[in-house]
Structure formats: structure tokens, C-alpha cells
Design an enzyme around this catalytic site. Sequence first.
Site, short mmCIF file in Angstrom:
data_model
loop_
_atom_site.label_atom_id
_atom_site.label_comp_id
_atom_site.label_asym_id
_atom_site.label_seq_id
_atom_site.Cartn_x
_atom_site.Cartn_y
_atom_site.Cartn_z
N GLY A 198 0.76 -1.37 -0.26
CA GLY A 198 0.22 -0.02 -0.22
C GLY A 198 1.20 1.33 0.15
N SER A 199 0.65 2.70 -0.52
CA SER A 199 1.29 3.71 -0.86
C SER A 199 0.77 4.30 -1.37
CB SER A 199 2.44 3.27 -1.51
OG SER A 199 3.72 4.28 -1.20
#
Length: 230
Positions: A198-199
Amino acid sequence: MGKRIKKLKKIRIHREGTDTLLYGGICLVVIALILWYAFETKIPFWIFMVVFGTIYAIVTNFYRCPIRYFPSEDTDNIVVAPADGRIVVIEEVEENEYFHDRRLMISIFMSLWNVHANWFPVDGQVKLVSHHNGNYHKAWLPKASEENEHADIMITTPDGVDILCRQIAGAVARRIVTYAKEGEDCYIDEHLGFIKLGSRVDVYLPVGSEVCVKMGQSTTGDQTIIAKLR
């Protein structure tokens, strides 16, 4: 710039995940066979299959690569979402690294459940690609945009407008892959890169651009119009 080029992507699993899924699948099958034949009771086999089968399914979901095309040929002044996720920032900021003036920043946060391929937000030509080492703060924090490890891609539109797209690593996601190359033409529908786990992706636009999304709104990469350039 001419008619947009549409590159047909026939695979459903992103190339960044093929090795991981192949070797992981082989290990899963081998261990499952050992557990099946090594014990009279099948309880260890079923426990293993439920736990690691679920993990494998989650990883497979993470690396999925949907085939998408922007639904219109008219992309003049259109800025599309470069990633799946949700809008976490819409604000004017001082951008002092490249533009040295105020810019409109729109940020999209990607969770573990989102597609993690990134698309070019506009048609144009890649002017600059730059990678910066940094920290790994939680991606939704304001300081993540400048302090976290990130990759910057500057794109010049056919009308001569410079757009900055920034791929940002997060507390968990620590590998940024960028396919953009300086000097190459780029088009909506093409992959800009990939961020594992995730980012976040930031887009810097000229002040005065028309914002087409709102805070907390879900976005679909290469589909959702996030802004229109003046």
C-alpha cells in the site's frame, strides 16, 4: 501528439508478481502434498490450505492487472487518476523542488486491496524521471510526500503544461517500480509504474485547474477524471 496509442495487455496478473506467484504456488503445492501423505489425519493439511491458501489468494488479488481503456478519445486537458484508491489530499501547496511556485496537489492513497499498477495521468512526453531515497512514514501523512522514498515523473502535455506525478513509498510498501523513460511519449492507458503493497501517488497541477473529485472519493486508475486543465 496524434492519436493515442492503445497497448493491449493480455495478461491478468501484473508482470511484477509473476515470479512471486509462480514460486509461491509451487511451494504451496509441494508442502500441501507432503502434509497430505505424511499424516494419517488430514487436519494439518486443511489448516495449512485454509491459512496459506487465503494468503496466496490475497497476494494474487494484489497483483491483478485489469485491462482498462479510458472511455473517450478526447483527452485534451483531461487528468485521469494514476491509481486506484481514495482521495486523501486536495490542496494548494508550495512546490519548491521543480516549479518554485504554488501548485494544486491531488493525492490518492492505495490500500492493500487496491490494484497497484500506476497509469500516466495525461498524454504527453516524459520530461524527467528522478528517484529519491527517504523515510517510510505512513503514506497518508502530509510529510510523506516530501520525506518518504519517492519517484518523480514530470510530463509535458501537448499544450506545453508540465505535470508532476509522484510515486510514494509507505510504511509497508518499500519498492517503487517506474517504467517511464525520459524523452518518451506517454499516453493515458499506459502503465507508468507499480508500487508494491500500500502507498500513495501525488499529482501536481497548475493552480486554477478544475478539480473533478472530492475528499474521500474512491478512484479507478485510468478511468476517474480527477481534474481538467485550463
